[in-house]
Design a protein around this motif. Sequence first.
Motif, mmCIF file in Angstrom:
data_model
loop_
_atom_site.group_PDB
_atom_site.id
_atom_site.type_symbol
_atom_site.label_atom_id
_atom_site.label_comp_id
_atom_site.label_asym_id
_atom_site.label_seq_id
_atom_site.Cartn_x
_atom_site.Cartn_y
_atom_site.Cartn_z
ATOM 1 N N ASP A 171 0.621 -1.163 -0.091
ATOM 2 C CA ASP A 171 0.130 0.025 -0.070
ATOM 3 C C ASP A 171 0.852 1.322 -0.066
ATOM 4 O O ASP A 171 0.269 2.369 0.131
ATOM 5 C CB ASP A 171 -0.888 -0.058 1.253
ATOM 6 C CG ASP A 171 -2.015 -1.109 1.306
ATOM 7 O OD1 ASP A 171 -2.256 -1.407 -0.004
ATOM 8 O OD2 ASP A 171 -2.320 -1.597 2.120
ATOM 9 N N ALA A 172 1.988 1.188 -0.264
ATOM 10 C CA ALA A 172 2.962 2.292 -0.240
ATOM 11 C C ALA A 172 2.999 3.162 -1.491
ATOM 12 O O ALA A 172 2.446 2.395 -2.499
ATOM 13 C CB ALA A 172 4.591 1.587 0.012
ATOM 14 N N PRO A 173 3.344 4.388 -1.440
ATOM 15 C CA PRO A 173 3.076 4.996 -2.873
ATOM 16 C C PRO A 173 4.656 4.676 -3.521
ATOM 17 O O PRO A 173 5.404 4.180 -3.310
ATOM 18 C CB PRO A 173 3.290 6.550 -2.347
ATOM 19 C CG PRO A 173 3.840 6.511 -0.803
ATOM 20 C CD PRO A 173 3.355 5.084 -0.372
ATOM 21 N N VAL A 174 4.080 5.105 -4.905
ATOM 22 C CA VAL A 174 5.193 4.756 -5.847
ATOM 23 C C VAL A 174 6.227 6.090 -5.769
ATOM 24 O O VAL A 174 5.961 6.937 -5.190
ATOM 25 C CB VAL A 174 4.734 4.388 -7.422
ATOM 26 C CG1 VAL A 174 3.882 3.419 -7.349
ATOM 27 C CG2 VAL A 174 4.349 6.030 -7.791
ATOM 28 N N PHE A 175 7.535 5.686 -6.399
ATOM 29 C CA PHE A 175 8.512 6.702 -6.345
ATOM 30 C C PHE A 175 8.337 8.043 -6.709
ATOM 31 O O PHE A 175 8.672 8.961 -5.788
ATOM 32 C CB PHE A 175 9.758 6.210 -7.046
ATOM 33 C CG PHE A 175 10.933 7.020 -7.016
ATOM 34 C CD1 PHE A 175 11.850 7.058 -5.879
ATOM 35 C CD2 PHE A 175 11.090 8.089 -8.041
ATOM 36 C CE1 PHE A 175 12.803 8.150 -6.016
ATOM 37 C CE2 PHE A 175 12.290 8.890 -8.074
ATOM 38 C CZ PHE A 175 13.118 9.002 -7.096
ATOM 39 N N SER A 176 7.660 8.174 -7.580
ATOM 40 C CA SER A 176 7.227 9.494 -8.167
ATOM 41 C C SER A 176 6.675 10.454 -7.006
ATOM 42 O O SER A 176 6.702 11.562 -6.997
ATOM 43 C CB SER A 176 6.469 9.501 -9.435
ATOM 44 O OG SER A 176 5.485 8.906 -9.410
ATOM 45 N N LYS A 177 5.536 9.788 -6.200
ATOM 46 C CA LYS A 177 4.794 10.279 -5.343
ATOM 47 C C LYS A 177 5.542 10.602 -4.325
ATOM 48 O O LYS A 177 5.637 11.710 -3.695
ATOM 49 C CB LYS A 177 3.452 9.476 -4.969
ATOM 50 C CG LYS A 177 2.558 9.224 -6.173
ATOM 51 C CD LYS A 177 2.010 10.567 -6.659
ATOM 52 C CE LYS A 177 0.867 10.213 -7.655
ATOM 53 N NZ LYS A 177 0.529 11.236 -8.512
ATOM 54 N N VAL A 178 6.522 9.726 -3.728
ATOM 55 C CA VAL A 178 7.461 9.943 -2.565
ATOM 56 C C VAL A 178 8.231 11.060 -2.798
ATOM 57 O O VAL A 178 8.682 11.803 -2.101
ATOM 58 C CB VAL A 178 8.096 8.710 -2.205
ATOM 59 C CG1 VAL A 178 9.094 8.907 -1.254
ATOM 60 C CG2 VAL A 178 7.207 7.587 -1.792
ATOM 61 N N TRP A 179 8.993 11.061 -4.073
ATOM 62 C CA TRP A 179 9.817 12.179 -4.586
ATOM 63 C C TRP A 179 9.304 13.324 -4.633
ATOM 64 O O TRP A 179 9.773 14.303 -4.089
ATOM 65 C CB TRP A 179 10.546 11.931 -5.795
ATOM 66 C CG TRP A 179 11.778 12.682 -5.946
ATOM 67 C CD1 TRP A 179 12.172 13.721 -6.888
ATOM 68 C CD2 TRP A 179 12.980 12.446 -5.263
ATOM 69 N NE1 TRP A 179 13.030 14.272 -6.363
ATOM 70 C CE2 TRP A 179 13.951 13.546 -5.505
ATOM 71 C CE3 TRP A 179 13.531 11.386 -4.244
ATOM 72 C CZ2 TRP A 179 15.196 13.323 -5.006
ATOM 73 C CZ3 TRP A 179 14.885 11.490 -3.799
ATOM 74 C CH2 TRP A 179 15.677 12.517 -4.032
ATOM 75 N N GLN A 180 8.071 13.548 -5.026
ATOM 76 C CA GLN A 180 7.289 14.922 -5.068
ATOM 77 C C GLN A 180 7.035 15.417 -3.567
ATOM 78 O O GLN A 180 7.344 16.472 -3.051
ATOM 79 C CB GLN A 180 5.956 14.566 -5.552
ATOM 80 C CG GLN A 180 4.980 15.900 -5.631
ATOM 81 C CD GLN A 180 3.815 15.879 -6.492
ATOM 82 O OE1 GLN A 180 3.546 14.649 -6.747
ATOM 83 N NE2 GLN A 180 3.070 17.003 -6.475
#
Length: 183
Positions: free
Chosen positions: A65-74
């Motif tokens: 259920d974790a966010p994908v990299f692009s969302k985390v990096w944002q």
Amino acid sequence: MIRDFIAIDFETANQQPSSVCSVGVVMVRNGQIADTFYSLIQPEPNYYSYFCQRVHGITQSDTDDAPVFSKVWQQLEERIVDVFFPDTQDTDDIRHQIAVLPFIAHNARFDEGCLKAAFQVYQMDYPDYRFYDTLTAARRQFGHSLPNHQLHTVAAACGYDLQRHHHALADAEACAAIALYIL
């Protein structure tokens, strides 16, 4: 002496550098820890090797259920801007602003490779972050006086007690302590 920097550490789910499954970041401003950031990430490709799980203990169920990299990096970019550029009005230029900050990692080739690979997988423009390596600096500083130059060994030589080795935030905190001591 480097007094403003971002210490970063990634853990990966498998042998693919793009498979980041967690990130830890320590933002150091004026030689002091100003903020920290940690997130689990849904890896890409999304499978876990036995070896990687044994190293960091993160499993598929932890990141389902974790966010994908692009969302985390944002999210991370927004935090970095708040810490280092609080008066910024032009949010369109965020990546350029962040790119002027040095990124520091222990064995930077690994973490920079993960970052570049994740940017590529998510078709994000990579802003040519400048990476500095505490592993290389530790080899110069300590030479053969240490049994090895692994993160926990170098951290201890710098007076830092790394408690949760291979937890991305704990490793980033150790890296920041090493950088403040050596760099």
